[in-house]
Design a protein around this motif. Sequence first.
Motif, mmCIF file in Angstrom:
data_model
loop_
_atom_site.group_PDB
_atom_site.id
_atom_site.type_symbol
_atom_site.label_atom_id
_atom_site.label_comp_id
_atom_site.label_asym_id
_atom_site.label_seq_id
_atom_site.Cartn_x
_atom_site.Cartn_y
_atom_site.Cartn_z
ATOM 1 N N ASP A 98 0.799 -1.039 0.081
ATOM 2 C CA ASP A 98 -0.171 -0.026 0.162
ATOM 3 C C ASP A 98 1.032 1.287 0.074
ATOM 4 O O ASP A 98 0.560 2.288 -0.765
ATOM 5 C CB ASP A 98 -0.806 -0.056 1.072
ATOM 6 N N ARG A 99 1.958 1.345 0.815
ATOM 7 C CA ARG A 99 2.868 2.413 0.729
ATOM 8 C C ARG A 99 3.640 2.627 -0.423
ATOM 9 O O ARG A 99 3.923 3.991 -1.007
ATOM 10 C CB ARG A 99 3.768 2.059 2.207
ATOM 11 N N ALA A 100 3.906 1.502 -0.977
ATOM 12 C CA ALA A 100 4.713 1.653 -2.287
ATOM 13 C C ALA A 100 4.101 2.080 -3.548
ATOM 14 O O ALA A 100 4.335 2.864 -4.030
ATOM 15 C CB ALA A 100 5.440 0.211 -2.720
ATOM 16 N N LEU A 101 2.510 1.592 -3.490
ATOM 17 C CA LEU A 101 1.767 2.064 -4.656
ATOM 18 C C LEU A 101 1.356 3.657 -4.257
ATOM 19 O O LEU A 101 1.384 4.250 -5.314
ATOM 20 C CB LEU A 101 0.542 1.225 -4.729
ATOM 21 N N ALA A 102 1.148 3.914 -2.931
ATOM 22 C CA ALA A 102 0.529 5.266 -2.791
ATOM 23 C C ALA A 102 1.548 6.139 -3.119
ATOM 24 O O ALA A 102 1.314 7.357 -3.756
ATOM 25 C CB ALA A 102 0.171 5.387 -1.543
ATOM 26 N N VAL A 103 2.945 6.051 -2.859
ATOM 27 C CA VAL A 103 4.050 6.869 -3.130
ATOM 28 C C VAL A 103 4.370 7.133 -4.680
ATOM 29 O O VAL A 103 4.502 8.106 -5.256
ATOM 30 C CB VAL A 103 5.189 6.886 -2.208
ATOM 31 N N LEU A 104 4.243 5.808 -5.406
ATOM 32 C CA LEU A 104 4.223 5.850 -6.906
ATOM 33 C C LEU A 104 3.210 6.584 -7.304
ATOM 34 O O LEU A 104 3.413 7.353 -8.074
ATOM 35 C CB LEU A 104 4.060 4.212 -7.293
ATOM 36 N N GLY A 105 1.769 6.453 -7.051
ATOM 37 C CA GLY A 105 0.597 7.163 -7.420
ATOM 38 C C GLY A 105 0.798 8.521 -7.029
ATOM 39 O O GLY A 105 0.589 9.496 -8.063
ATOM 40 N N THR A 155 5.906 7.646 3.902
ATOM 41 C CA THR A 155 6.636 6.937 3.066
ATOM 42 C C THR A 155 7.130 8.072 1.942
ATOM 43 O O THR A 155 6.195 8.691 1.244
ATOM 44 C CB THR A 155 5.967 5.973 2.316
ATOM 45 N N GLY A 156 8.351 8.380 1.759
ATOM 46 C CA GLY A 156 8.928 9.324 0.655
ATOM 47 C C GLY A 156 9.792 8.566 -0.500
ATOM 48 O O GLY A 156 10.289 7.470 -0.070
ATOM 49 N N GLY A 174 10.853 5.901 5.535
ATOM 50 C CA GLY A 174 9.663 6.725 6.178
ATOM 51 C C GLY A 174 9.528 6.025 7.708
ATOM 52 O O GLY A 174 10.656 5.757 8.224
ATOM 53 N N ALA A 175 8.258 6.106 8.150
ATOM 54 C CA ALA A 175 8.181 5.843 9.492
ATOM 55 C C ALA A 175 6.718 5.260 9.694
ATOM 56 O O ALA A 175 5.904 5.452 8.870
ATOM 57 C CB ALA A 175 8.302 6.820 10.400
ATOM 58 N N ILE A 176 6.742 4.508 10.922
ATOM 59 C CA ILE A 176 5.225 3.682 11.011
ATOM 60 C C ILE A 176 4.987 4.106 12.629
ATOM 61 O O ILE A 176 5.862 3.670 13.637
ATOM 62 C CB ILE A 176 5.340 2.213 10.864
ATOM 63 N N LEU A 177 3.642 4.384 12.790
ATOM 64 C CA LEU A 177 3.093 4.536 14.234
ATOM 65 C C LEU A 177 1.740 4.130 14.327
ATOM 66 O O LEU A 177 1.026 3.797 13.053
ATOM 67 C CB LEU A 177 3.396 5.707 14.631
ATOM 68 N N SER A 178 1.167 3.869 15.440
ATOM 69 C CA SER A 178 -0.222 3.695 15.575
ATOM 70 C C SER A 178 -0.892 4.896 14.918
ATOM 71 O O SER A 178 -0.713 6.216 15.386
ATOM 72 C CB SER A 178 -0.602 3.508 17.021
#
Length: 268
Positions: free
Chosen positions: A113-120, A141-142, A152-156
């Motif tokens: 999801d992160r890869a596709l969102a940053v690509l889009g 995600t950069g 990038g980073a992940i948090l709740s």
Amino acid sequence: MEAWLGLEIGNSRLHWAWFAGEEIQVTWDTPHLSRLIEQQLAQCKTFADLPQEILSPDLNTSRLSPLASRLLPIYIASVVPSQTALWQAYPEAHVISLDKIPLSGIYSTLGIDRALAVLGAGEAFGFPVLVIDAGTALTFTGADGDRCLVGGAILSGLSLQLQSLGQKTANLPSITTPEILSLPERWAMNTSEAIQSGVIYTLIASIRDFVTAWWEKFPDSQICFKGGDGKLLLEYLRSLHPEFTDRKIMYEPNLTFWGMRSYLQSFQ
Ligand SMILES: Nc1ncnc2c1ncn2[C@@H]1O[C@H](COP(=O)(O)OP(=O)(O)O)[C@@H](O)[C@H]1O
Ligand SMILES: CC(C)(COP(=O)(O)O)[C@@H](O)C(=O)NCCC(=O)O
Ligand SMILES: [K+]
């Protein structure tokens, strides 16, 4: 134009987009599917055979009726393996995997999801770009100007923070996001508002810190919010930090679907 469905499987729910070729016609969200549906998916021969559960109650299904006699391909970007597994039986399911995403520098366990969102986002607004996905988890995600993952980073996420406080303490109630209708008082005088204040003000402070750090690295870069809480958090960020109002920062719910479209175009 060929019709297809995009399915983003998040940890809270399913996100759907009906595409006619490159154009999104309509999007909707549904709950996760139960295992009981597996059999029905296996026997699908046309769109009309698909389980009702995957259609939103407020979706105008008559718009979909021209498609009813065919079996639509479904392109799936999932971060929930048990939900992906249910679709294995569907004859036209295509699970998108990380190895064919046209970005460099990706690590092997990065969320699709992160890869596709940053690509889009990058295809639409240009690279470098930063995506802030305020879903179950909140992720940054950069990607840089060479379409290379910066990281990038992940948090709740917002609900998860509120829920876990309620679940792991004796005296705290579980607040839900619809209860947060406006910015809480920072110096709260009751338990519910104190929880909202703690979670919201620290979330906004963290987001501001990441946004500022990103713009120090890439001053002209677009920043895009997505996810179920993205709109609310961007609104609060802007109201607490009016200096961001004129900057390139926006909410766009369909980034992952745009990423799916770019992914499919990269094979043409
Ligand atoms: N109808 C809804 N159902 C579930 N979550 C919702 C809804 N409306 C808003 N939200 C918010 O969206 C968040 C989940 O974001 P979403 O992007 O749907 O997650 P995911 O992609 O991880 O499944 C929840 O934490 C909640 O605060
Ligand atoms: C971080 C996530 C849990 C976010 O999922 P979501 O909140 O959108 O349901 C997902 O992107 C994921 O499982 N990622 C794998 C780890 C990583 O991206 O590094
Ligand atoms: K997501």
